[in-house]
Design an enzyme around this catalytic site. Structure first.
Site, PDB file in Angstrom:
ATOM      1  N   SER A 167     -10.046  21.088   2.926  1.00 48.77           N
ATOM      2  CA  SER A 167     -10.233  20.750   4.334  1.00 48.77           C
ATOM      3  C   SER A 167     -10.505  22.021   5.133  1.00 48.77           C
ATOM      4  CB  SER A 167      -9.004  19.988   4.856  1.00 48.77           C
ATOM      5  OG  SER A 167      -9.288  19.394   6.100  1.00 48.77           O
ATOM      6  N   LYS A 219      -9.486   9.296  28.538  1.00 50.17           N
ATOM      7  CA  LYS A 219      -8.482  10.359  28.526  1.00 50.17           C
ATOM      8  C   LYS A 219      -7.439  10.082  27.454  1.00 50.17           C
ATOM      9  CE  LYS A 219      -6.357  14.038  29.900  1.00 50.17           C
ATOM     10  NZ  LYS A 219      -6.939  15.361  29.623  1.00 50.17           N
TER      11      LYS A 219
END
Length: 339
Positions: A167, A219
């Site tokens: 990763s 948001k």
């Protein structure tokens, strides 16, 4: 009994006094340490001397007195000859990165890179011994940017993976012009994952309201306490896909020989399988590579050491003691399975 009672009272008072003194000392250290955070020093070790010391210690145990005397005489003659006409050897700067989920080692890496770039030349080399299973995207993005500085300066970068570079770890590894891997190291995991629990139904069952107020439609997409919507899930998944595409593009930029769509599935491979997929260039441990380079180059290990406050040192010691205790018992339990 009266004596024991008095003795116990004395011990309690003494212990209380000691604890109070320690608390005061920690408070003083904390006060003095304010504003000094981030200070440290660059430590440099010449690895050639380390390898030489290993060889000499072995020779002392293995060779006879006559053989050892002849060897030392030959070495002294070679050193004298080299002193008259010192060869121009390339330099290899060795760095270490042991990554956690926050890529905390970046704080030291950035200073180490700044130091070596102040004097490294294109004929030199940087070797990074990398160990990381990945973590936060933005943290490993910054760590990778430090390695990009080396590559942009035209200095060859070799990345050695002995255990894992997955990763975010592979995001860093792919920047190297050459990636070396131990045969059973873990590499890959070119994907993005995010997960979080949601306890909204539990709160609703107990008639507990949780209000989420936002300015901006997205948001908050998914929350732990609020009620998640399908629209929020779709937006969250879209963000993950966008991040994944950026990740793929970054890897493809520095490893154009990869079939990026075939390997960017989030899978991991051991070193031998990773080499077949061109994730690594060669199967070799960092020990082998550095020992080989030490025969023809000057090796310098760089480590920027942060100065720790008293409370940090006390906390670190306690943490290490706890880690040793847990690992010892886990090891014993694991051994019992094979008895």
């Amino acid at each position: 009994m009266e004596f024991l009672s008095e003795y116990a009272s004395f011990l309690a008072k003494t212990l209380t006094l000691v604890v109070a003194i320690v608390v005061v000392l920690v408070a003083i250290a904390a006060t003095r340490g304010k504003g000094r955070r981030g200070s440290g020093e660059l430590q440099v070790q010449k690895l050639n001397d380390f390898y030489k010391d290993l060889r000499e210690r072995l020779e002392q145990s293995v060779l006879s007195k006559d053989q050892l005397k002849a060897t030392r005489k030959a070495e002294a003659k070679a050193a004298k000859q080299e002193k008259k006409a010192p060869p121009s050897k390339p330099r290899v700067f060795v760095l270490d990165f042991d990554g956690d989920i926050k890529a905390s080692a970046t704080d030291n890496l950035r200073h180490e890179v700044t130091a070596l770039l102040s004097m490294a030349k294109v004929e030199d080399e940087v070797v990074l011994r990398l160990e990381s299973g990945g973590g936060m995207v933005h943290s490993y993005g910054l760590a990778s940017s430090q390695l990009v500085r080396i590559r942009d300066a035209g200095i060859p970068l070799t990345v050695c993976v002995d255990k894992v570079a997955a990763s975010g770890g592979y995001m860093m590894a792919c920047i190297g012009q050459k990636i070396l891997s131990a045969p059973f190291a873990i590499l890959g995991s070119i994907g993005v994952v995010a997960q979080l629990p949601n306890v909204h139904r539990l709160l609703k069952k107990h008639e507990i309201d949780f209000e989420v107020l936002t300015a901006g439609e997205y948001k908050r997409t998914l929350t732990v306490f609020g009620e998640n919507t399908e629209k929020g899930r779709e937006k969250f998944q879209e963000d993950l896909e966008t991040t994944h595409e950026l990740f793929k593009g970054f890897v493809a930029r520095y490893r154009p020989q990869l079939d990026i769509d075939a390997i960017a599935t989030g899978e991991v491979w051991l070193g031998m399988a990773a080499q077949e997929r061109l994730l690594v260039d060669e199967l070799k441990t960092s020990d082998q590579y550095l020992a080989e380079r030490a025969a023809e180059a000057e090796l310098f290990h760089l480590h920027f050491a942060q100065k720790k406050s008293l409370q940090e040192r006390v906390g670190l010691a306690a943490s290490m003691a706890l880690d040793r205790f847990v690992l010892t018992w886990l090891s014993r339990l694991n051994q019992q399975r094979f008895w």
